[in-house]
Design a protein around this motif. Structure first.
Motif, PDB file in Angstrom:
ATOM      1  N   MET A 121      37.942  55.249  90.446  1.00  0.00           N
ATOM      2  CA  MET A 121      36.773  54.434  90.792  1.00  0.00           C
ATOM      3  C   MET A 121      35.497  55.271  90.681  1.00  0.00           C
ATOM      4  O   MET A 121      34.467  54.796  90.220  1.00  0.00           O
ATOM      5  CB  MET A 121      36.894  53.865  92.212  1.00  0.00           C
ATOM      6  CG  MET A 121      38.043  52.900  92.409  1.00  0.00           C
ATOM      7  SD  MET A 121      37.994  51.572  91.207  1.00  0.00           S
ATOM      8  CE  MET A 121      39.502  51.804  90.326  1.00  0.00           C
ATOM      9  N   ALA A 180      32.176  54.585  88.612  1.00  0.00           N
ATOM     10  CA  ALA A 180      30.882  54.492  89.300  1.00  0.00           C
ATOM     11  C   ALA A 180      29.835  55.380  88.618  1.00  0.00           C
ATOM     12  O   ALA A 180      28.647  55.063  88.616  1.00  0.00           O
ATOM     13  CB  ALA A 180      31.045  54.880  90.771  1.00  0.00           C
ATOM     14  N   ASP A 231      27.860  49.700 101.402  1.00  0.00           N
ATOM     15  CA  ASP A 231      28.720  49.540 100.236  1.00  0.00           C
ATOM     16  C   ASP A 231      30.108  49.164 100.753  1.00  0.00           C
ATOM     17  O   ASP A 231      30.837  50.003 101.277  1.00  0.00           O
ATOM     18  CB  ASP A 231      28.748  50.869  99.457  1.00  0.00           C
ATOM     19  CG  ASP A 231      29.395  50.711  98.087  1.00  0.00           C
ATOM     20  OD1 ASP A 231      29.743  49.576  97.735  1.00  0.00           O
ATOM     21  OD2 ASP A 231      29.539  51.731  97.384  1.00  0.00           O
ATOM     22  N   GLY A 253      33.890  48.430 100.577  1.00  0.00           N
ATOM     23  CA  GLY A 253      34.919  48.890  99.634  1.00  0.00           C
ATOM     24  C   GLY A 253      34.334  50.012  98.794  1.00  0.00           C
ATOM     25  O   GLY A 253      34.598  50.109  97.596  1.00  0.00           O
ATOM     26  N   GLY A 269      34.914  53.103  98.633  1.00  0.00           N
ATOM     27  CA  GLY A 269      35.786  54.217  98.234  1.00  0.00           C
ATOM     28  C   GLY A 269      35.317  55.527  98.841  1.00  0.00           C
ATOM     29  O   GLY A 269      35.060  55.614 100.042  1.00  0.00           O
ATOM     30  N   THR A 314      29.247  56.136  94.916  1.00  0.00           N
ATOM     31  CA  THR A 314      28.181  55.216  94.505  1.00  0.00           C
ATOM     32  C   THR A 314      26.950  55.430  95.371  1.00  0.00           C
ATOM     33  O   THR A 314      25.821  55.579  94.877  1.00  0.00           O
ATOM     34  CB  THR A 314      28.677  53.755  94.638  1.00  0.00           C
ATOM     35  OG1 THR A 314      29.709  53.559  93.686  1.00  0.00           O
ATOM     36  CG2 THR A 314      27.560  52.749  94.404  1.00  0.00           C
ATOM     37  N   ASP A 347      34.889  51.287 104.119  1.00  0.00           N
ATOM     38  CA  ASP A 347      36.166  51.101 103.399  1.00  0.00           C
ATOM     39  C   ASP A 347      37.291  51.199 104.419  1.00  0.00           C
ATOM     40  O   ASP A 347      37.044  51.321 105.629  1.00  0.00           O
ATOM     41  CB  ASP A 347      36.323  52.158 102.292  1.00  0.00           C
ATOM     42  CG  ASP A 347      37.187  51.652 101.125  1.00  0.00           C
ATOM     43  OD1 ASP A 347      38.372  51.327 101.359  1.00  0.00           O
ATOM     44  OD2 ASP A 347      36.686  51.587  99.991  1.00  0.00           O
ATOM     45  N   ILE A 373      37.958  44.784 105.494  1.00  0.00           N
ATOM     46  CA  ILE A 373      37.004  43.952 104.771  1.00  0.00           C
ATOM     47  C   ILE A 373      36.901  42.565 105.401  1.00  0.00           C
ATOM     48  O   ILE A 373      35.874  41.906 105.315  1.00  0.00           O
ATOM     49  CB  ILE A 373      37.441  43.896 103.287  1.00  0.00           C
ATOM     50  CG1 ILE A 373      36.275  43.738 102.350  1.00  0.00           C
ATOM     51  CG2 ILE A 373      38.494  42.862 103.035  1.00  0.00           C
ATOM     52  CD1 ILE A 373      36.588  44.112 100.923  1.00  0.00           C
ATOM     53  N   VAL A 402      34.760  45.017  93.832  1.00  0.00           N
ATOM     54  CA  VAL A 402      35.598  44.714  94.983  1.00  0.00           C
ATOM     55  C   VAL A 402      36.094  43.271  94.920  1.00  0.00           C
ATOM     56  O   VAL A 402      37.288  43.011  95.023  1.00  0.00           O
ATOM     57  CB  VAL A 402      34.818  44.966  96.302  1.00  0.00           C
ATOM     58  CG1 VAL A 402      35.533  44.367  97.495  1.00  0.00           C
ATOM     59  CG2 VAL A 402      34.652  46.476  96.520  1.00  0.00           C
TER      60      VAL A 402
HETATM   61  C1  LIG Z   1      38.387  48.656  93.031  1.00  0.00           C
HETATM   62  S1  LIG Z   1      37.956  49.697  94.402  1.00  0.00           S
HETATM   63  C2  LIG Z   1      36.196  49.802  94.228  1.00  0.00           C
HETATM   64  C3  LIG Z   1      35.631  51.056  94.814  1.00  0.00           C
HETATM   65  C4  LIG Z   1      34.106  51.238  94.696  1.00  0.00           C
HETATM   66  N1  LIG Z   1      33.369  50.095  95.216  1.00  0.00           N
HETATM   67  C5  LIG Z   1      33.686  51.546  93.299  1.00  0.00           C
HETATM   68  O1  LIG Z   1      33.105  50.689  92.621  1.00  0.00           O
HETATM   69  O2  LIG Z   1      33.928  52.661  92.839  1.00  0.00           O
HETATM   70  C6  LIG Z   1      38.199  48.604  95.757  1.00  0.00           C
HETATM   71  C7  LIG Z   1      37.956  49.236  97.116  1.00  0.00           C
HETATM   72  O3  LIG Z   1      38.218  48.248  98.130  1.00  0.00           O
HETATM   73  C8  LIG Z   1      38.827  48.891  99.235  1.00  0.00           C
HETATM   74  N2  LIG Z   1      39.584  47.926 100.059  1.00  0.00           N
HETATM   75  C9  LIG Z   1      40.710  47.259  99.710  1.00  0.00           C
HETATM   76  N3  LIG Z   1      41.125  46.501 100.738  1.00  0.00           N
HETATM   77  C10 LIG Z   1      40.261  46.689 101.763  1.00  0.00           C
HETATM   78  C11 LIG Z   1      40.175  46.199 103.095  1.00  0.00           C
HETATM   79  N4  LIG Z   1      41.077  45.342 103.571  1.00  0.00           N
HETATM   80  N5  LIG Z   1      39.138  46.603 103.861  1.00  0.00           N
HETATM   81  C12 LIG Z   1      38.202  47.483 103.395  1.00  0.00           C
HETATM   82  N6  LIG Z   1      38.220  47.971 102.128  1.00  0.00           N
HETATM   83  C13 LIG Z   1      39.242  47.595 101.316  1.00  0.00           C
HETATM   84  C14 LIG Z   1      39.744  49.934  98.594  1.00  0.00           C
HETATM   85  O4  LIG Z   1      40.108  50.960  99.498  1.00  0.00           O
HETATM   86  C15 LIG Z   1      38.892  50.399  97.415  1.00  0.00           C
HETATM   87  O5  LIG Z   1      38.136  51.540  97.750  1.00  0.00           O
END
Ligand SMILES: C[S@@+](CC[C@H](N)C(=O)[O-])C[C@H]1O[C@@H](n2cnc3c(N)ncnc32)[C@H](O)[C@@H]1O
Length: 299
Positions: A116, A120, A143, A145, A147, A151, A168, A189, A203
């Protein structure tokens, strides 16, 4: 590099390596260069540079994630998802969804975070140059999710008036590291946010429409009080007009099908639907120099 230099560096037999390099040259990943005494040689192309481990434009971590056996096995169970939409091929393969799997397998979680972060590195500068006005007038940026916070690290440097909150899953933020100007907050989330919330980058494509609507409703409530907005950074599929990134967007849609329960890449009409159901009054879409677009949604 000549074929023989390459085979001795990699410690592999020249004959199969020659065939692999012939295929990669045909795909434009390397180009041929006749070396001394007519022996085959190879040179880099912009595509092969993307595969180098280091460097500003490296996509190696994303390729290493997608070609990892954990991510490849669900493709073999894709029929489960296709036969019954909502059945996750990742769960069929591993017994749990990708996020629980990453929580219990930190090494896989790290692969995801690195992949990710490498993406980013492309998206965030594209936003900074393509639509800096999106960040005007905001004081805090959450931000969701986010990570490992890569970002926000770049955004708070570019827009120093922003206070960054990286939100996250607890096990993700616990290894996110300290970044000046960025606070790490662990949570779910779907929980009630007690913080202002603005950015969802890569996300929402992980989630089905119902989950997206729930997440967006909470975001809307959170920003309503502060006259804020929600920024969605995700692909917009153009079904009628194809652009040069259509292939990547459609390939990502297949990856969402293999790796998430109900995630998908959305058309503009599908984005309009989830935003409307979540109660947003209007939204605008900005194209940037990346696979993703920036959707600004106003409560
Ligand atoms: C595809 S990654 C995107 C990461 C970042 N936004 C980026 O663009 O580089 C999705 C993110 O959503 C987070 N995520 C998944 N389920 C989640 C939850 N239930 N609560 C909080 N974050 C969550 C994951 O840990 C991950 O970091």
């Amino acid at each position: 590099m000549t074929l023989y230099e390459l085979s001795s560096t990699l410690g592999c037999a020249p004959s199969p390596l020659y065939r692999i390099m012939r295929f990669l040259m045909h795909r434009g990943i390397f180009k041929g260069k006749l070396a001394r005494q007519g022996s085959p040689g190879y040179a880099q192309t912009p595509l092969s540079r993307r595969l180098m481990k280091h460097g500003e434009h490296s996509m190696a971590a994303l390729i290493l994630l997608e070609s990892n056996p954990v991510m490849l096995t669900p493709w073999l169970s894709l029929s489960a998802r296709v036969l019954a939409d909502g059945t996750s091929s990742f769960e069929v393969a591993h017994g749990e969804d990708i996020w629980s799997y990453s929580a219990s397998n930190p090494a896989h979680g790290q692969l995801i975070n690195e992949a990710m972060a490498c993406d980013a590195r492309v998206i965030v500068p594209a936003m900074i140059h393509g639509c800096p006005e999106v960040f005007d007038g905001l004081s805090s940026l959450v931000d969701v999710g986010g990570g490992n916070g890569k970002t926000l690290k770049v955004l708070v440097k570019a827009f120093p008036w922003l206070r960054g909150i990286n939100f996250d899953q607890p096990h993700v933020v616990s290894v996110a590291g300290v970044i000046s100007g960025v606070e790490n907050v662990g949570g779910d989330i779907s929980s009630d946010y007690e913080i202002d919330l603005y950015e969802l980058q890569w996300v929402l494509h992980d989630w089905g429409d119902n989950e997206c609507i729930q997440i967006l409703k909470k975001c809307r409530e959170a920003v309503l009080k502060n006259k804020g907005k929600v920024i969605i950074v995700d692909a917009v599929i153009e079904e009628a007009e194809k652009d040069k990134l259509t292939d990547v967007k459609l390939a990502l849609d297949m990856a969402m099908m293999a790796h998430t329960n109900k995630g998908k890449e959305r058309t503009l009409k599908e984005w309009g639907f989830v935003l409307g159901e979540a109660g947003f009054s209007r939204y605008t879409v900005k194209t940037i120099h990346a696979v993703q677009s920036v959707i600004e949604a106003f409560p």
